[in-house]
Write an enzyme that holds these catalytic residues in place. Structure first.
Site, mmCIF file in Angstrom:
data_model
loop_
_atom_site.group_PDB
_atom_site.id
_atom_site.type_symbol
_atom_site.label_atom_id
_atom_site.label_comp_id
_atom_site.label_asym_id
_atom_site.label_seq_id
_atom_site.Cartn_x
_atom_site.Cartn_y
_atom_site.Cartn_z
ATOM 1 N N CYS A 1 0.794 -1.404 -0.079
ATOM 2 C CA CYS A 1 0.061 -0.008 0.282
ATOM 3 C C CYS A 1 0.803 1.359 0.389
ATOM 4 C CB CYS A 1 -1.059 -0.054 0.889
ATOM 5 S SG CYS A 1 -2.570 -0.988 1.284
ATOM 6 N N ASP B 1 10.688 -6.666 -8.907
ATOM 7 C CA ASP B 1 10.767 -6.495 -7.391
ATOM 8 C C ASP B 1 12.316 -6.636 -6.249
ATOM 9 O OD1 ASP B 1 9.157 -10.188 -6.065
ATOM 10 O OD2 ASP B 1 11.394 -8.955 -5.188
ATOM 11 N N HIS C 1 -6.440 -2.504 -1.656
ATOM 12 C CA HIS C 1 -5.218 -3.182 -0.319
ATOM 13 C C HIS C 1 -6.209 -4.699 -0.539
ATOM 14 C CE1 HIS C 1 -3.423 -5.264 2.745
ATOM 15 N NE2 HIS C 1 -4.643 -5.626 2.769
ATOM 16 N N ASN D 1 1.733 -16.263 -4.735
ATOM 17 C CA ASN D 1 0.996 -17.413 -3.737
ATOM 18 C C ASN D 1 0.567 -16.743 -2.694
ATOM 19 O OD1 ASN D 1 3.717 -18.159 -4.528
ATOM 20 N ND2 ASN D 1 5.409 -16.453 -3.662
ATOM 21 N N GLY E 1 3.139 -19.740 0.179
ATOM 22 C CA GLY E 1 4.762 -18.800 1.046
ATOM 23 C C GLY E 1 4.398 -17.547 0.448
ATOM 24 N N HIS F 1 -0.176 -8.472 0.782
ATOM 25 C CA HIS F 1 -1.514 -7.953 -0.584
ATOM 26 C C HIS F 1 -1.232 -8.076 -1.782
ATOM 27 C CE1 HIS F 1 -2.256 -3.303 -1.437
ATOM 28 N NE2 HIS F 1 -1.774 -4.430 -2.852
ATOM 29 N N HIS G 1 -0.802 -9.971 -4.959
ATOM 30 C CA HIS G 1 0.603 -9.343 -6.093
ATOM 31 C C HIS G 1 1.021 -10.817 -6.912
ATOM 32 C CE1 HIS G 1 2.991 -10.751 -2.220
ATOM 33 N NE2 HIS G 1 3.442 -11.312 -3.037
ATOM 34 N N HIS H 1 3.496 -12.358 -9.591
ATOM 35 C CA HIS H 1 5.531 -11.738 -9.901
ATOM 36 C C HIS H 1 5.120 -12.066 -11.431
ATOM 37 C CE1 HIS H 1 6.599 -13.005 -5.469
ATOM 38 N NE2 HIS H 1 5.881 -13.510 -5.413
HETATM 39 P P1 AMP Z 1 5.446 -13.599 -1.688
HETATM 40 O O1 AMP Z 1 6.570 -14.334 -1.601
HETATM 41 O O2 AMP Z 1 4.945 -14.243 -3.067
HETATM 42 O O3 AMP Z 1 4.274 -12.545 -0.505
HETATM 43 O O4 AMP Z 1 6.752 -12.081 -2.345
HETATM 44 C C1 AMP Z 1 6.664 -10.893 -1.951
HETATM 45 C C2 AMP Z 1 7.832 -10.507 -2.938
HETATM 46 O O5 AMP Z 1 8.177 -9.176 -2.670
HETATM 47 C C3 AMP Z 1 8.646 -11.031 -2.942
HETATM 48 O O6 AMP Z 1 9.949 -11.813 -3.925
HETATM 49 C C4 AMP Z 1 10.262 -9.984 -2.305
HETATM 50 O O7 AMP Z 1 11.547 -9.896 -2.994
HETATM 51 C C5 AMP Z 1 9.550 -8.165 -2.729
HETATM 52 N N1 AMP Z 1 9.109 -7.097 -1.994
HETATM 53 C C6 AMP Z 1 9.527 -6.459 -0.415
HETATM 54 N N2 AMP Z 1 9.574 -5.771 -0.974
HETATM 55 C C7 AMP Z 1 9.900 -5.145 -1.549
HETATM 56 C C8 AMP Z 1 9.873 -3.536 -2.021
HETATM 57 N N3 AMP Z 1 9.919 -2.937 -1.544
HETATM 58 N N4 AMP Z 1 9.958 -3.831 -3.397
HETATM 59 C C9 AMP Z 1 10.106 -4.682 -4.338
HETATM 60 N N5 AMP Z 1 9.728 -5.561 -4.046
HETATM 61 C C10 AMP Z 1 9.512 -6.545 -2.705
HETATM 62 ZN ZN ZN Z 2 -2.168 -3.036 1.073
#
Ligand code: AMP
Ligand code: ZN
Length: 114
Positions: free
Chosen positions: A7, A30, A46, A87, A93, A98, A100, A102
């Site tokens: 957020c 990422d 969110h 995920n 995992g 929030h 997302h 990949h």
């Molecule tokens: P997940 O395990 O699917 O929740 O993935 C979270 C992803 O967010 C991971 O691949 C992290 O490397 C990425 N991540 C966490 N903080 C940041 C950030 N500030 N900017 C960019 N990516 C981030």
């Molecule tokens: Zn959020």
């Protein structure tokens, strides 16, 4: 949502390497890439996880999928292919609570998902 890192990124309170933005969606690189192309696509709204998607989010989710397609083309990974990962929850995992997606590409990925 307060204390949600994505957020904060969506509001510009935490910097990110933006790849795409519109009124509903943000895509950014990422911070810890696992493939040459590793982009996260998030709704600005969110939503904790896929478990929390509601019927009212149907259009938003469709727009996210189209955005993923367009980003893949811009990143020149469309033809060779790529993987889209969500995920969800603890066993899935999910670290950031929030929603997302990949986008993983730029190299040949294994045929096994896990
Ligand atoms: P997940 O395990 O699917 O929740 O993935 C979270 C992803 O967010 C991971 O691949 C992290 O490397 C990425 N991540 C966490 N903080 C940041 C950030 N500030 N900017 C960019 N990516 C981030
Ligand atoms: Zn959020």
């Amino acid at each position: 949502m307060e204390d949600c890192i994505f957020c904060k990124i969506a509001k510009g309170e935490i910097p990110s390497s933006k790849v795409y933005e519109d009124e509903d969606i943000l895509a950014f690189k990422d911070i810890n890439p696992v493939t040459p192309v590793h982009i996260l696509v998030i709704p600005k709204k969110h939503i904790e996880s896929l478990n929390n998607v509601e019927p009212e989010d149907e259009k938003l989710l469709g727009k996210i999928i189209l955005t993923i397609k367009n980003i893949a083309k811009e990143q020149e990974i469309s033809e060779k292919g790529y993987r889209v990962v969500n995920n969800c929850g603890e066993d899935g995992g999910q670290e950031v609570k929030h929603l997302h997606f990949h986008i993983l590409g730029g190299k040949k990925l294994g045929t096994k998902i896990v």
